[in-house]
Design a protein around this motif. Structure first.
Motif, mmCIF file in Angstrom:
data_model
loop_
_atom_site.group_PDB
_atom_site.id
_atom_site.type_symbol
_atom_site.label_atom_id
_atom_site.label_comp_id
_atom_site.label_asym_id
_atom_site.label_seq_id
_atom_site.Cartn_x
_atom_site.Cartn_y
_atom_site.Cartn_z
ATOM 1 N N SER A 1 -3.367 4.461 -73.302
ATOM 2 C CA SER A 1 -2.724 3.828 -72.146
ATOM 3 C C SER A 1 -3.631 3.667 -70.926
ATOM 4 O O SER A 1 -3.538 2.671 -70.224
ATOM 5 C CB SER A 1 -1.502 4.635 -71.736
ATOM 6 O OG SER A 1 -0.764 5.005 -72.875
ATOM 7 N N PRO B 1 -0.443 8.981 -68.633
ATOM 8 C CA PRO B 1 -1.246 7.865 -68.100
ATOM 9 C C PRO B 1 -0.411 6.660 -67.657
ATOM 10 O O PRO B 1 -0.938 5.793 -66.954
ATOM 11 C CB PRO B 1 -2.147 7.484 -69.288
ATOM 12 C CG PRO B 1 -1.431 7.979 -70.501
ATOM 13 C CD PRO B 1 -0.605 9.146 -70.087
ATOM 14 N N ASP B 2 0.863 6.617 -68.041
ATOM 15 C CA ASP B 2 1.672 5.448 -67.705
ATOM 16 C C ASP B 2 2.280 5.516 -66.300
ATOM 17 O O ASP B 2 2.861 4.536 -65.840
ATOM 18 C CB ASP B 2 2.805 5.268 -68.732
ATOM 19 C CG ASP B 2 2.281 4.775 -70.069
ATOM 20 O OD1 ASP B 2 1.246 4.083 -70.067
ATOM 21 O OD2 ASP B 2 2.895 5.080 -71.107
ATOM 22 N N SER C 1 3.930 -7.330 -78.129
ATOM 23 C CA SER C 1 5.292 -7.591 -78.605
ATOM 24 C C SER C 1 5.743 -9.022 -78.339
ATOM 25 O O SER C 1 5.577 -9.547 -77.244
ATOM 26 C CB SER C 1 6.276 -6.640 -77.916
ATOM 27 O OG SER C 1 5.914 -5.305 -78.156
ATOM 28 N N ARG D 1 0.874 -4.114 -68.905
ATOM 29 C CA ARG D 1 0.794 -3.616 -70.280
ATOM 30 C C ARG D 1 2.170 -3.545 -70.937
ATOM 31 O O ARG D 1 2.276 -3.126 -72.095
ATOM 32 C CB ARG D 1 0.164 -2.223 -70.297
ATOM 33 C CG ARG D 1 -1.314 -2.214 -69.947
ATOM 34 C CD ARG D 1 -1.888 -0.807 -70.060
ATOM 35 N NE ARG D 1 -1.308 0.104 -69.093
ATOM 36 C CZ ARG D 1 -0.572 1.151 -69.410
ATOM 37 N NH1 ARG D 1 -0.323 1.451 -70.670
ATOM 38 N NH2 ARG D 1 -0.075 1.927 -68.468
ATOM 39 N N SER D 2 3.216 -3.915 -70.217
ATOM 40 C CA SER D 2 4.553 -3.813 -70.798
ATOM 41 C C SER D 2 4.627 -4.662 -72.068
ATOM 42 O O SER D 2 4.364 -5.860 -72.028
ATOM 43 C CB SER D 2 5.605 -4.276 -69.790
ATOM 44 O OG SER D 2 6.876 -4.249 -70.405
ATOM 45 N N GLY D 3 4.960 -4.028 -73.176
ATOM 46 C CA GLY D 3 5.049 -4.740 -74.444
ATOM 47 C C GLY D 3 3.788 -4.661 -75.280
ATOM 48 O O GLY D 3 3.794 -5.008 -76.456
ATOM 49 N N LEU D 4 2.709 -4.189 -74.679
ATOM 50 C CA LEU D 4 1.489 -3.936 -75.452
ATOM 51 C C LEU D 4 1.677 -2.588 -76.137
ATOM 52 O O LEU D 4 1.911 -1.574 -75.464
ATOM 53 C CB LEU D 4 0.267 -3.899 -74.519
ATOM 54 C CG LEU D 4 -1.000 -3.201 -75.061
ATOM 55 C CD1 LEU D 4 -1.498 -3.865 -76.326
ATOM 56 C CD2 LEU D 4 -2.096 -3.196 -74.010
ATOM 57 N N ILE D 5 1.613 -2.566 -77.454
ATOM 58 C CA ILE D 5 1.852 -1.315 -78.183
ATOM 59 C C ILE D 5 0.626 -0.424 -77.984
ATOM 60 O O ILE D 5 -0.473 -0.754 -78.407
ATOM 61 C CB ILE D 5 2.169 -1.595 -79.661
ATOM 62 C CG1 ILE D 5 3.425 -2.488 -79.715
ATOM 63 C CG2 ILE D 5 2.375 -0.296 -80.427
ATOM 64 C CD1 ILE D 5 3.869 -2.883 -81.102
ATOM 65 N N ALA D 6 0.873 0.690 -77.295
ATOM 66 C CA ALA D 6 -0.218 1.464 -76.720
ATOM 67 C C ALA D 6 -1.096 2.137 -77.760
ATOM 68 O O ALA D 6 -0.618 2.688 -78.751
ATOM 69 C CB ALA D 6 0.359 2.520 -75.778
ATOM 70 N N ARG E 1 2.628 14.717 -70.228
ATOM 71 C CA ARG E 1 3.351 14.577 -71.492
ATOM 72 C C ARG E 1 3.404 15.926 -72.199
ATOM 73 O O ARG E 1 2.386 16.596 -72.326
ATOM 74 C CB ARG E 1 2.653 13.558 -72.393
ATOM 75 C CG ARG E 1 2.798 12.145 -71.891
ATOM 76 C CD ARG E 1 2.299 11.164 -72.941
ATOM 77 N NE ARG E 1 2.296 9.800 -72.425
ATOM 78 C CZ ARG E 1 1.758 8.776 -73.058
ATOM 79 N NH1 ARG E 1 1.175 8.957 -74.250
ATOM 80 N NH2 ARG E 1 1.792 7.565 -72.546
ATOM 81 N N PRO F 1 8.235 0.580 -79.178
ATOM 82 C CA PRO F 1 6.798 0.392 -78.955
ATOM 83 C C PRO F 1 6.548 -0.519 -77.746
ATOM 84 O O PRO F 1 7.223 -1.526 -77.571
ATOM 85 C CB PRO F 1 6.331 -0.313 -80.238
ATOM 86 C CG PRO F 1 7.362 0.016 -81.270
ATOM 87 C CD PRO F 1 8.656 0.166 -80.527
ATOM 88 N N GLY F 2 5.575 -0.142 -76.931
ATOM 89 C CA GLY F 2 5.157 -0.992 -75.811
ATOM 90 C C GLY F 2 5.948 -0.832 -74.536
ATOM 91 O O GLY F 2 5.562 -1.364 -73.508
ATOM 92 N N ALA F 3 7.079 -0.093 -74.580
ATOM 93 C CA ALA F 3 7.902 0.058 -73.369
ATOM 94 C C ALA F 3 7.286 1.143 -72.478
ATOM 95 O O ALA F 3 6.809 2.159 -72.967
ATOM 96 C CB ALA F 3 9.322 0.429 -73.746
ATOM 97 N N LEU F 4 7.303 0.924 -71.178
ATOM 98 C CA LEU F 4 6.658 1.844 -70.231
ATOM 99 C C LEU F 4 7.673 2.447 -69.262
ATOM 100 O O LEU F 4 8.605 1.768 -68.830
ATOM 101 C CB LEU F 4 5.595 1.092 -69.426
ATOM 102 C CG LEU F 4 4.469 0.449 -70.227
ATOM 103 C CD1 LEU F 4 3.621 -0.440 -69.325
ATOM 104 C CD2 LEU F 4 3.609 1.511 -70.875
#
Lengths: 480, 507
Positions: free
Chosen positions: B208, A276-277, B83, B200-205, A79, A46-49
């Motif tokens: 986005s 979107p990332d 996170s 936003r790295s670590g923000l649980i999307a 996606r 979770p949260g990784a881009l």
């Protein structure tokens, strides 16, 4: 029976040989212990881009330009949504709406002549992980080491009419990615995977027939068989008055048949939408020009140039240009020693022999061109003979040794000292009275055996012609 | 001790000056939390042990002079969808009830680098989907101004814990108003920066393209100082890097350079020459009259500071909610797909095969609101409908951004209410979800356009509930909204805190 024609299009996945993955810095090296080459991004935490690896775009661009594609100034990722545990995010990052390359072509050659195959598009995407079925526990485990390894997918137009054309295209594609150095293109190891879309129709008919998609062919031979079998299967269906079902089929190489995986009705809805990332990929004219300028000379051009520049047979040219590695070795060594024919002989003969003995192919060669050139120089100057040369070449092949240094360090140079040679000739005559008698009785061929014995005694470090002359002289003396 | 909490900057100065130790500050925080949490429930996890050990470590660095930032030694609460390494991060969902991240969000890493102490993780609507903080798996929380009311959402925990004096500062996230609306309901200042300002790295999307991390505090100055800590490009978030680059190339303004801090923008309270627009669509009949009056009064007050204020017409306001929910739900349907029980998070106890495992794990792990939005998002993306929904919503988004761009040719900032009402009663909103969605009317357009906006308290209604004033700026013009917000704050004077009256209030 009516006359049918087959219409085939391909979707080829090529795994790129970048050092790191497409959206993170994890290594792409093959064969590591499961889940040792993963991070929050490629394990879908979770949260990784995702962050795009520029080299992937560069490699995809090179393939696109080599295939004469139009390059999108702005392309995007999308996606592709589907649930499967080998895909940690449960969506794949691919390109649907705005792929990097479009509208290209490749010229192929078969025994029937030359033909142009259209390239619909080339896009970038990430690979999935792998499922491992553990028989001991009955569990299915997932290894994400492959998750995020970069792929390009090349989608052709439905321009193929038979298996020959399909295989010619794939062979050429493999050669192209190897020439570009963007992939090893090995089908057996999965770094090149082709899905075959095939339909048949009555000859002259304008409308395409219903197509099927064939998956899971792991070699050119399997693709050839699958194409032939599927065309025959569809024709048989039509001949019986039935209709072909649009579906995905899985090829079973062991039985030489295919079976249905899923029909159109069960086809997944991937619910594509823009990723979107990741910002759009903008390819400037300058970037495109730089990649274009760095494109290597491909086989076609090389063949034509070799024919002009080097006095070697067409057959040699065919083999030498069949591998970028081999062609590079040939050109470099020829330039160094100025003896293209001899370089070619070493590559075509001894090198190929050693490769096939070991089950390797030319791209696995590791020796340097200057060592082969030096070896040829040693022979030319008479410093070593063929026997010694072959021994040294084996070591060049295996360990890339410097032949000049080896000859010096191990005293392998051909002996010219008359006293030493006389001594050996005397010894040989003395210890082979039978052959001497044979010669004297008129079996002059017996001298060959004696030369061989002498060369053996000299460990190859003598000029066999000199030995022969000396032996002859002594034997004639004997006769008198 | 409690007085120090009035201002995080003064608190840090006191710590750095040796007047009080970091441990004392953290202990004071913890005891305040212990006292108010049973009634409030602003935290999902309080990391007392971790905070005290961080305090010790930070004290050493502060004492040695190694750590001297303006917020060093200050405790902070972090919304539980951001996170934190080694500290469970639940998104207020059963799905992630036991999930412990193996890495810090970039914003959290920056807090630690600035010498701040993460004291715990605050309550929110499950996966930040909601406007009331009532959809949390860990239980409903209350508004410190009135315990029968919601704190707003989804950053309800962060805003309420600041309002209640549990912590001086908090991080929140804002996808459609989730920092600004609860800030308005809780009477605190909430800042959502330009998309791309904070990684936003670590923000649980959730969604986005509209998710933002932002700051919550008692004052504009503190919000700005905290934004200075967490802002910046990040190699782990390509949308952060890209947007910042664009702003540098495309920014016509010259007074916002890399050297000026957000904090420094707040010291300029003279608004001479500044043009402020008030879109009349945001003051329509649907707006509570008391909210409308408070916002107009605030607008009037700004003219005293030298600003020129006028009403204007901002088109596309009505389309914003529909466009927002289509895009947000579409992105959410993919973002939340990774929660399948395979790698982490809730896995059903029994299942026959893979598909049943995934189905049951998701059915059990997600609450009703989350499921509703995943379904909605899946629906709008399905084959043949993409053009009718997603593409139309994208088109509306572009037009909304264009309408704002045109407005910013005439005005430096735009003034609106943060929400059309004050905090509703508990339970009221979920009974009428469509009305709840419509309550986001003042905030969602700002997210669609990726603009910076801040909510500042601008009065109380007749029931004694705070009203929020929203100040919207052009892209990367946080300096402008901070300047107007602090000018307003100076005119308004100190805002009441609910804790001043908490003791007397019957619960």
């Amino acid at each position: 029976m009516k006359i049918y024609e087959t219409v085939i299009g391909l979707e080829v996945h090529v795994e790129l040989a970048t050092k790191s993955k497409i959206f993170c810095r994890c290594s792409t090296a093959f064969g590591a212990k499961p889940n040792t080459q993963i991070c929050p991004v490629c394990a879908g935490l979770p949260g990784a881009l995702p962050v795009l690896n520029r080299q992937v775009v560069e490699d995809a661009l090179a393939v696109g330009l080599a295939m004469h594609c139009e390059i999108s100034e702005v392309s995007r990722f999308d996606r592709k949504n589907y649930f499967y545990p080998d895909n940690p995010q449960n969506y794949q990052i691919s390109q649907l709406y705005a792929p990097l390359c479009r509208n290209g072509f490749v010229e192929i050659e078969t025994t029937a002549g030359r033909k142009r195959i259209g390239i619909h598009e080339i896009h970038m995407e990430d690979d999935a992980g792998k499922h491992l079925h553990d028989p001991a526990s009955g569990l299915t485990l997932v290894d994400y080491n492959r998750s995020g390894v970069p792929l390009i997918e090349i989608v052709t137009e439905p321009d193929f009419a038979n298996a020959d054309e399909v295989v010619a295209f794939l062979e050429q594609l493999r050669l192209m990615v190897r020439y570009l150095g963007v992939s090893d293109g090995k089908m057996q190891e999965g770094s090149m995977r082709a899905d075959v879309n095939l339909s048949v129709r009555e000859a002259g008919c304008e409308v395409l027939g219903t197509r099927t998609e064939m998956k899971n062919m792991n070699s050119f031979a399997a693709i050839r068989r699958a194409v032939t079998a599927e065309a025959a299967r569809q024709i048989a269906i039509l001949e019986q008055g039935d209709v072909v079902v649009q579906e995905s089929r899985r090829w079973d190489e062991d039985t030489g048949t295919s079976y249905s995986m899923r029909s159109k009705e069960d086809a997944q809805d991937y619910r594509y939408f823009p990723e979107p990332d990741l910002p759009p990929i903008v390819v400037s004219e300058e970037w495109k020009a730089r990649v274009r300028a760095a494109l290597p000379e491909f086989r076609e051009e090389k063949r034509a140039r070799y024919l002009k520049e080097y006095e070697i047979p067409a057959y040699d040219i065919e083999i030498l240009t069949g591998s970028k590695k081999l062609a590079d070795l040939f050109e470099e060594a020829s330039a160094l020693c100025g003896q293209p024919k001899k370089v070619s002989n070493w590559l075509m003969g001894e090198t190929m022999h050693l490769l096939s003995e070991r089950g390797l192919d030319a791209d696995d060669l590791t020796f340097s061109a200057n060592h082969l050139a030096d070896l040829i120089g040693l022979i030319d100057r008479g410093e070593i003979g063929q026997t010694v040369a072959k021994q040294i070449f084996l070591r060049i092949f295996k360990e890339d040794v410097d032949p000049v240094a080896v000859v010096r360090a191990e005293g392998l140079a051909t002996v010219r000292d008359a006293d030493k040679l006389n001594e050996v000739v005397e010894t040989i005559l003395h210890s082979n009275p039978k052959s001497v008698q044979d010669y004297l009785k008129g079996k002059t061929k017996a001298i060959g055996y004696l030369v061989g014995q002498a060369m053996r005694e000299m460990k190859g470090q003598a000029d066999p012609n000199v030995i022969r002359e000396m032996l002859k002289e002594r034997l004639e003396e004997e006769r008198e | 001790m409690e007085k120090l909490f009035q201002d995080a900057l003064a608190l840090s100065a006191a710590v750095r000056g040796g007047e009080v130790s970091v441990t004392e500050v953290v202990e004071a925080c913890l005891s305040r939390i212990e006292k108010s949490e049973p009634a409030l429930h602003g935290f999902i996890t309080v990391d007392a042990e971790g905070a005290l050990s961080q305090a010790k470590e930070m004290q050493k660095k502060i004492s040695s002079g190694e750590m001297r930032g303006p917020l060093a030694g200050v405790p902070i609460a972090v919304k539980d969808n951001i996170s934190t390494w080694g500290l469970r991060t639940t998104c207020a969902s059963r799905m992630l009830a036991d999930y412990v991240p193996v890495y810090d969000a970039t914003a959290v890493a920056k807090l630690r680098d600035a010498g701040m102490i993460v004291i715990g993780k605050t309550n929110l609507d499950e996966f930040a989907m909601g406007s009331t903080t009532e959809t949390s798996f860990f239980g409903v929380m209350k508004n410190p101004w009135d315990l029968s009311r919601v704190p707003g959402g989804s950053s309800g925990g962060s805003c309420a814990s600041v309002a209640a004096g549990e912590v001086p500062l908090a991080l929140g996230t804002d996808t459609g108003g989730s920092i600004r609306q609860p800030s308005a309901f809780c009477g605190v200042v909430g800042l959502k920066p330009t998309y791309g300002t904070v990684s936003r790295s670590g923000l649980i999307a959730y969604a986005s393209s509209m998710d933002h991390i932002g700051t919550i505090a008692g004052s504009v100055r503190e919000c700005a100082a905290l934004l200075d800590v967490i802002a910046g490009k990040d190699e782990k978030d390509s949308t952060a890097a890209e947007r910042c680059k664009q702003s540098k190339q495309g920014n016509a303004y010259t007074d916002h350079t890399d050297n000026t801090t957000f904090l420094s923008s707040t010291s300029q309270t003279d608004l001479q020459g500044m043009k402020i627009g008030v879109p009349q669509q945001y003051l329509s009949t649907d707006v509570n009259p008391q909210v409308k009056d408070a916002v107009l009064a605030a607008a009037g007050a700004l003219t005293y500071a030298g600003a020129e204020v006028e009403m204007f017409d901002l088109p596309m306001t009505d389309e914003a909610i529909a466009a927002y929910y289509v895009i947000a739900c579409a992105e959410a349907s993919a973002n939340l797909a990774r929660f399948d029980g395979v790698k982490y998070g809730h896995r059903a106890a029994s299942y026959q095969d893979l598909h049943e495992m995934v189905r049951r794990s998701r059915s059990e792990g997600f609450g009703a609101e989350v499921k509703q939005r995943i379904l909605l998002g899946t629906y709008v993306l399905r084959a043949g409908f993409y053009e009718d929904y997603y593409l139309k919503a994208q088109l509306a988004k572009e037009q909304i951004a264009k309408a704002f761009a045109e407005a910013f040719e005439r005005y430096d900032v735009i003034l609106t209410p943060t929400a059309p009402t004050t905090a509703p009663k508990l339970g009221e909103s979920l009974a009428d979800p469509l009305a709840m969605y419509l309550g986001d009317v003042d905030t969602v357009a700002v997210n669609l356009a990726g603009l910076p906006a801040i909510s500042v308290p601008c009065g109380l209604d007749s029931q004694g509930l705070p009203i929020g004033l929203q100040i919207i700026g052009n892209h990367f013009r946080e300096d402008q909204i901070l300047r107007v917000a602090s000018a307003y704050e100076a005119i308004r004077g100190e805002f009441m805190s609910p804790c001043d009256t908490a003791e007397e209030r019957p619960s």
